[in-house]
Scaffold this motif. Structure first.
Motif, PDB file in Angstrom:
ATOM      1  N   ARG A 288       0.835  -1.197   0.000  1.00 38.81           N
ATOM      2  CA  ARG A 288       0.000   0.000   0.000  1.00 38.81           C
ATOM      3  C   ARG A 288       0.875   1.255   0.000  1.00 38.81           C
ATOM      4  O   ARG A 288       1.948   1.269   0.612  1.00 38.81           O
ATOM      5  CB  ARG A 288      -0.871   0.054   1.252  1.00 38.81           C
ATOM      6  CG  ARG A 288      -1.957  -0.987   1.332  1.00 38.81           C
ATOM      7  CD  ARG A 288      -2.816  -0.777   2.565  1.00 38.81           C
ATOM      8  NE  ARG A 288      -3.949  -1.682   2.594  1.00 38.81           N
ATOM      9  CZ  ARG A 288      -5.169  -1.346   2.994  1.00 38.81           C
ATOM     10  NH1 ARG A 288      -5.404  -0.115   3.431  1.00 38.81           N
ATOM     11  NH2 ARG A 288      -6.148  -2.241   2.989  1.00 38.81           N
TER      12      ARG A 288
ATOM     13  N   SER B  44       4.453   1.365  -0.539  1.00 34.28           N
ATOM     14  CA  SER B  44       4.627   1.263  -1.997  1.00 34.28           C
ATOM     15  C   SER B  44       5.599   0.145  -2.370  1.00 34.28           C
ATOM     16  O   SER B  44       6.393   0.267  -3.302  1.00 34.28           O
ATOM     17  CB  SER B  44       5.085   2.602  -2.583  1.00 34.28           C
ATOM     18  OG  SER B  44       4.120   3.608  -2.353  1.00 34.28           O
TER      19      SER B  44
ATOM     20  N   GLU C 230      -0.753   5.387  -7.215  1.00 33.64           N
ATOM     21  CA  GLU C 230      -0.531   5.351  -5.772  1.00 33.64           C
ATOM     22  C   GLU C 230       0.663   6.209  -5.371  1.00 33.64           C
ATOM     23  O   GLU C 230       1.791   5.955  -5.797  1.00 33.64           O
ATOM     24  CB  GLU C 230      -0.291   3.913  -5.310  1.00 33.64           C
ATOM     25  CG  GLU C 230      -1.450   2.974  -5.610  1.00 33.64           C
ATOM     26  CD  GLU C 230      -1.201   1.585  -5.082  1.00 33.64           C
ATOM     27  OE1 GLU C 230      -0.137   1.353  -4.471  1.00 33.64           O
ATOM     28  OE2 GLU C 230      -2.058   0.708  -5.277  1.00 33.64           O
TER      29      GLU C 230
ATOM     30  N   LEU D 116      -4.300   8.776  -3.534  1.00 34.67           N
ATOM     31  CA  LEU D 116      -4.580   7.912  -4.675  1.00 34.67           C
ATOM     32  C   LEU D 116      -5.122   8.812  -5.774  1.00 34.67           C
ATOM     33  O   LEU D 116      -6.236   9.330  -5.673  1.00 34.67           O
ATOM     34  CB  LEU D 116      -5.623   6.855  -4.318  1.00 34.67           C
ATOM     35  CG  LEU D 116      -5.244   5.775  -3.321  1.00 34.67           C
ATOM     36  CD1 LEU D 116      -6.409   4.807  -3.139  1.00 34.67           C
ATOM     37  CD2 LEU D 116      -4.000   5.020  -3.759  1.00 34.67           C
TER      38      LEU D 116
ATOM     39  N   SER E 200      -2.397   0.635  -9.014  1.00 37.85           N
ATOM     40  CA  SER E 200      -3.351  -0.453  -8.831  1.00 37.85           C
ATOM     41  C   SER E 200      -4.395  -0.350  -9.927  1.00 37.85           C
ATOM     42  O   SER E 200      -4.822   0.750 -10.288  1.00 37.85           O
ATOM     43  CB  SER E 200      -4.034  -0.365  -7.463  1.00 37.85           C
ATOM     44  OG  SER E 200      -3.192  -0.848  -6.443  1.00 37.85           O
TER      45      SER E 200
END
Length: 275
Positions: free
Chosen positions: A45, A64, A103, A108, A159
């Protein structure tokens, strides 16, 4: 007490289930840190969708998938897509009508269409059944931002979902610098995935942290369940996988523990003598 260890823990499927970490995991981290061990989160994430209360549990956060490394209040590394490559990636994904999010540690970045699709995809009609740390899908939705020029955004990873084109094909169209992986948050179908720089790996975040802290790699522990954890598990002195992980992940580990619903981090820490 065991010799001092530096532990790197994956988030989704390892420390947390559906974005919520059991209180038992938070308590185990607090106890291990009180015993003198260093505990870091190492997640695919971006930092923007790691809840502040989750980040606060740890001595640092590698996010990341190794692109962003923070130990304490110091950022050791912040690697993004080069600007031209980032714009090309956005153009390729838009051409194929793929829903995607760029990301970054700050947000986002999405198109207005992708923003609506994220909100629909992450809809959580009922409260999470178990008490814990983190806000589930809301941590993702709250980080969404719609910029004027998506191609100009600075980001570390992508993503994507609802793709009619295989993720590997998208990576190849964007360029040889790009790798593809199944999505670690939403891995229920082959239309979801992640695009990342081939030069970035969780193992790099582990090594940067160890070098910064002046520790030996032999004193490191990595715990994870996904393909993006492979490098980290192999680089660490001790690798631990989660039950149900793919064979490659299990083969890289010394032993395995249960998932979050069965408090596998507690089991791992007990076996390592950290508690």
């Amino acid at each position: 007490m065991a010799d001092r260890r530096c532990v790197f823990i994956d988030f989704d499927g390892t420390f947390a289930d559906q974005g919520v970490a059991p209180l038992e995991h938070a308590e185990a981290v607090a106890r291990a840190r009180a015993n003198g061990h260093l505990i870091l989160l190492s997640t695919g994430r971006p930092a923007s969708i790691v809840a502040p209360e989750v980040a606060a549990l740890f001595d640092g956060v590698i996010s990341s998938a190794g692109g962003h490394v923070r130990v304490g209040d110091e950022v050791l590394h912040d690697e993004r897509f080069p600007a031209a490559l980032g714009r090309r990636a956005a153009e390729v994904l838009e051409r194929h009508d793929v829903a995607f999010a760029l990301e970054a540690p700050e947000a986002l970045w999405c198109s207005s269409s992708a923003s609506r699709r994220i909100r629909a995809r992450m809809a959580d009609p009922a409260p999470h059944a178990a008490a814990g740390i983190g806000n589930g899908p809301r941590d993702i939705v709250d980080a969404v931002r719609v910029p004027e020029d998506l191609g100009a955004c600075s980001f570390a990873k992508i993503s994507l979902w609802e793709s009619r084109v295989p993720v590997e094909q998208l990576a190849a169209e964007i360029g040889p610098e790009i790798g593809a992986l199944p999505n670690s948050i939403t891995s229920e179908d082959t239309s979801s995935g992640e695009l990342h720089l081939l030069t970035v790996d969780k193992a790099d975040g582990l090594r940067r942290t160890v070098e910064h802290l002046g520790l030996d790699l032999a004193a490191t522990v990595a715990i994870g369940d996904g393909l993006n954890d492979l490098g980290m598990l192999r680089a660490a002195g001790t690798g631990i996988s989660i039950a149900g992980a793919r064979d490659e992940v299990r083969d890289a580990a010394l032993f395995e523990v249960p998932g979050p619903s069965e408090h596998g981090i507690v089991t791992a820490f007990e076996r390592l003598g950290l508690l």
